[in-house]
Design a protein around this motif. Structure first.
Motif, PDB file in Angstrom:
ATOM      1  N   UNK A  44      46.008  71.833  45.774  1.00 36.58           N
ATOM      2  CA  UNK A  44      46.556  70.797  45.698  1.00 36.58           C
ATOM      3  C   UNK A  44      47.327  69.821  45.082  1.00 36.58           C
ATOM      4  N   UNK A  45      48.046  68.787  44.835  1.00 35.07           N
ATOM      5  CA  UNK A  45      49.216  69.091  43.612  1.00 35.07           C
ATOM      6  C   UNK A  45      49.640  67.403  43.618  1.00 35.07           C
ATOM      7  N   UNK A  47      48.651  56.707  38.347  1.00 36.94           N
ATOM      8  CA  UNK A  47      48.380  58.019  38.210  1.00 36.94           C
ATOM      9  C   UNK A  47      46.521  58.244  38.357  1.00 36.94           C
ATOM     10  N   UNK A  48      45.675  57.488  38.020  1.00 32.12           N
ATOM     11  CA  UNK A  48      44.435  57.603  38.097  1.00 32.12           C
ATOM     12  C   UNK A  48      44.260  57.626  39.198  1.00 32.12           C
ATOM     13  N   UNK A  49      44.874  56.452  40.330  1.00 35.28           N
ATOM     14  CA  UNK A  49      44.298  56.762  41.581  1.00 35.28           C
ATOM     15  C   UNK A  49      44.567  57.992  42.443  1.00 35.28           C
ATOM     16  N   UNK A  50      45.928  58.849  41.622  1.00 31.22           N
ATOM     17  CA  UNK A  50      46.308  59.098  42.739  1.00 31.22           C
ATOM     18  C   UNK A  50      45.494  60.689  42.479  1.00 31.22           C
ATOM     19  N   UNK A  76      40.890  68.620  45.775  1.00 36.97           N
ATOM     20  CA  UNK A  76      41.045  70.063  45.311  1.00 36.97           C
ATOM     21  C   UNK A  76      39.362  70.555  44.828  1.00 36.97           C
ATOM     22  N   UNK A  77      38.743  69.973  44.788  1.00 38.39           N
ATOM     23  CA  UNK A  77      36.927  70.238  44.833  1.00 38.39           C
ATOM     24  C   UNK A  77      36.749  70.624  46.207  1.00 38.39           C
ATOM     25  N   UNK A  78      36.247  70.103  47.199  1.00 36.70           N
ATOM     26  CA  UNK A  78      36.104  70.501  48.179  1.00 36.70           C
ATOM     27  C   UNK A  78      37.028  72.440  48.534  1.00 36.70           C
ATOM     28  N   UNK A 115      52.917  58.341  43.733  1.00 34.58           N
ATOM     29  CA  UNK A 115      52.049  59.462  43.259  1.00 34.58           C
ATOM     30  C   UNK A 115      52.120  59.772  44.650  1.00 34.58           C
ATOM     31  N   UNK A 116      52.463  60.721  45.423  1.00 37.95           N
ATOM     32  CA  UNK A 116      52.200  61.422  46.398  1.00 37.95           C
ATOM     33  C   UNK A 116      50.720  62.456  46.411  1.00 37.95           C
ATOM     34  N   UNK A 117      50.130  62.716  46.410  1.00 39.67           N
ATOM     35  CA  UNK A 117      49.150  63.473  46.632  1.00 39.67           C
ATOM     36  C   UNK A 117      48.999  64.679  48.203  1.00 39.67           C
ATOM     37  N   UNK A 118      49.301  65.853  47.905  1.00 36.23           N
ATOM     38  CA  UNK A 118      49.545  66.268  48.906  1.00 36.23           C
ATOM     39  C   UNK A 118      48.467  68.434  48.941  1.00 36.23           C
ATOM     40  N   UNK A 119      48.225  69.158  49.785  1.00 31.38           N
ATOM     41  CA  UNK A 119      47.947  70.148  49.942  1.00 31.38           C
ATOM     42  C   UNK A 119      48.621  70.950  50.744  1.00 31.38           C
TER      43      UNK A 119
END
Length: 73
Positions: free
Chosen positions: A57-58, A35-38, A46-48, A5-9
């Protein structure tokens, strides 16, 4: 099978869409094997930026891109 899973924004043209406006400034948070770590990484970033409607962020399911024939479960 490993599920990546890639997290990006980044900034988006429309807050309801996924068209990023400046690809050179994408924030590539990281690649995660669960997925949990992602989700934890996504939530933190996202909260920032919660007050900035143009920042999004996705989580991208890389395993679905690499092996699209596999079941989604």
């Amino acid at each position: 099978m490993q599920k990546l899973h890639l997290v990006m924004g980044g900034r988006v043209a429309d807050p309801q869409g996924l068209e990023f406006t400046d690809l050179e400034k994408l924030d590539l948070v990281g690649v995660f094997d669960s997925y949990a770590e992602a989700e934890e990484a996504w939530r933190g970033r996202a909260q920032r930026t919660v007050d900035d409607a143009e920042m999004k962020y996705v989580i991208v399911h890389l395993h679905r891109l690499l092996q699209p024939e596999l079941p989604k479960a």
